[in-house]
Design an enzyme around this catalytic site. Structure first.
Site, PDB file in Angstrom:
ATOM      1  N   CYS A  38      53.427  20.825  65.951  1.00 52.05           N
ATOM      2  CA  CYS A  38      53.628  19.909  64.824  1.00 52.05           C
ATOM      3  C   CYS A  38      52.371  19.821  63.964  1.00 52.05           C
ATOM      4  CB  CYS A  38      53.995  18.511  65.331  1.00 52.05           C
ATOM      5  SG  CYS A  38      54.257  17.313  63.998  1.00 52.05           S
ATOM      6  N   CYS A  90      61.477  11.713  66.725  1.00 57.22           N
ATOM      7  CA  CYS A  90      60.659  11.822  65.512  1.00 57.22           C
ATOM      8  C   CYS A  90      61.150  10.797  64.489  1.00 57.22           C
ATOM      9  CB  CYS A  90      60.750  13.242  64.945  1.00 57.22           C
ATOM     10  SG  CYS A  90      59.533  13.621  63.679  1.00 57.22           S
ATOM     11  N   CYS A 141      55.862  10.787  69.953  1.00 56.79           N
ATOM     12  CA  CYS A 141      55.345  12.155  69.991  1.00 56.79           C
ATOM     13  C   CYS A 141      55.131  12.678  71.406  1.00 56.79           C
ATOM     14  CB  CYS A 141      54.050  12.249  69.192  1.00 56.79           C
ATOM     15  SG  CYS A 141      54.260  11.849  67.435  1.00 56.79           S
ATOM     16  N   CYS A 183      58.087  14.494  72.516  1.00 61.05           N
ATOM     17  CA  CYS A 183      58.605  15.511  71.587  1.00 61.05           C
ATOM     18  C   CYS A 183      58.339  16.935  72.078  1.00 61.05           C
ATOM     19  CB  CYS A 183      57.976  15.318  70.208  1.00 61.05           C
ATOM     20  SG  CYS A 183      58.628  16.468  68.980  1.00 61.05           S
ATOM     21  N   TYR A 230      75.302  16.634  51.952  1.00 62.95           N
ATOM     22  CA  TYR A 230      75.067  16.477  53.385  1.00 62.95           C
ATOM     23  C   TYR A 230      76.375  16.536  54.177  1.00 62.95           C
ATOM     24  CZ  TYR A 230      75.019  14.408  57.888  1.00 62.95           C
ATOM     25  OH  TYR A 230      75.281  14.214  59.196  1.00 62.95           O
ATOM     26  N   ASP A 256      69.746  16.149  56.248  1.00 63.64           N
ATOM     27  CA  ASP A 256      69.820  14.698  56.123  1.00 63.64           C
ATOM     28  C   ASP A 256      68.412  14.120  56.266  1.00 63.64           C
ATOM     29  OD1 ASP A 256      69.273  15.008  58.826  1.00 63.64           O
ATOM     30  OD2 ASP A 256      70.266  13.130  59.312  1.00 63.64           O
ATOM     31  N   GLU A 269      81.125  11.241  59.931  1.00 60.36           N
ATOM     32  CA  GLU A 269      80.064  11.526  58.966  1.00 60.36           C
ATOM     33  C   GLU A 269      80.056  10.533  57.820  1.00 60.36           C
ATOM     34  OE1 GLU A 269      77.671  13.342  59.519  1.00 60.36           O
ATOM     35  OE2 GLU A 269      78.403  14.517  61.193  1.00 60.36           O
TER      36      GLU A 269
END
Length: 295
Positions: A208, A192, A199, A202, A119, A137, A36
């Site tokens: 959306c 995305c 898209c 997706c 985060y 995030d 991270e």
DNA sequence: TAGACGTGGCG
DNA sequence: TCGCCAAGTCT
């Protein structure tokens, strides 16, 4: 329904998640924390090989805590923002001193560690410990911004509205919340995306709000990050020189700064960069006018 | 809270 | 080619 949304994202994640090294079975909470911190503002593709080498060398917090800062900075190589490397080492020291060498499970404790912000604390709770935490995030903000708010891109700063909206969507069950966090993040990273969203691939196209509105462009201007000719660039060049230096060797001030003299924004910039690196603990001056990485 | 803080790859 | 952007944190 919310349950349906959660299942859709979880199913997509199961089918499309990348095989990142820290997602493999047996990764410790420390391994997750390292991944991270390395991933803060650094593309995952560049992090992966660095993480494997890092974990092979310093598999436990105690190992990193015992390492010399110079070795840590060299191992950090060109991941960028080298202060993160120093903070990660300090974090390891605190894990040993305050938490018996373990990675704490609460956001409050995690937030008290150097280099760990909102985060990262949430990500460690969720991905390392399987707990319920709000992971927000840039990927999650963009995905939720598009799907729920119908905006092309999230605002520059995290707003209270975003936090509330995301919290409303977070599954109540811990295990489900982990899958949701992973799934939305991965969706933002692979599909995305900020520039050319895919898209057609997706799983959320149908619901959306941004897409249904015709995918309108971003309204607010993005803050451009200055780079060329900045002190930041000069600092990077100094650090690059010192990383190449064999262990135990030093460089004279002019030897170190000469490559920066030409093309500097102003005559004082190279010296200013060096002074700020010294202040940050990224370089040391073992004897007057001699420079090297901190031992 | 805006600005500082590295580095490299992609559209 | 060159600006944008990448799993943020700290002050």
């Amino acid at each position: 329904m919310l349950t349906d949304l959660h299942a859709t994202v979880a199913d997509w994640y199961t089918a499309h998640a990348r095989d990142l090294p820290w997602r493999r079975p047996g990764t410790t909470p420390w391994g997750v924390l390292v991944s991270e911190v390395m991933s803060q503002q650094t593309p995952v593709a560049r992090v992966a090989p660095a993480w494997e080498a890092w974990m092979g060398r310093w598999p436990e917090p105690a190992d990193l805590a015992a390492a010399a800062p110079a070795d840590v900075l060299r191992a950090w190589d060109r991941l960028g923002y080298p202060r993160r490397a120093l903070r990660l080492r300090e974090c390891a020291e605190q894990l040993v001193a305050r938490f018996d060498g373990a990675v704490p499970r609460t956001e409050e404790e995690l937030l008290s560690l150097p280099g760990v912000g909102a985060y990262t604390a949430a990500a460690v709770v969720s991905f390392a410990h399987g707990g319920r935490a709000l992971v927000l995030d840039t990927n999650v903000r963009r995905v939720l911004g598009r799907v729920v708010a119908g905006r092309a891109l999230p605002p520059p700063g995290l707003t209270a509205g975003e936090r509330v909206g995301a919290a409303d969507l977070l599954p109540a069950d811990a295990a489900t919340s982990v899958r949701w966090n992973e799934g939305v993040m991965e969706l933002g990273a692979l599909v995305c995306t900020a520039r050319a969203p895919r898209c057609t691939a997706c799983p959320l196209v149908e619901r959306c709000r941004w897409r249904r509105a015709g995918a309108p462009p971003a309204t607010h201007a993005r803050r451009r990050q200055a780079w060329h000719g900045t002190d930041r660039q000069a600092r990077g060049r100094v650090m690059a020189r010192l990383r190449e230096l064999p262990d135990g060797r030093t460089l004279g001030t002019e030897e170190l700064l000469a490559p920066l003299r030409e093309g500097a924004a102003d005559v004082a910039q190279p010296d200013r960069a060096l002074a700020s690196l010294l202040a940050d603990g990224l370089v040391t001056e073992p004897s007057p006018g001699r420079w090297t990485l901190p031992g």
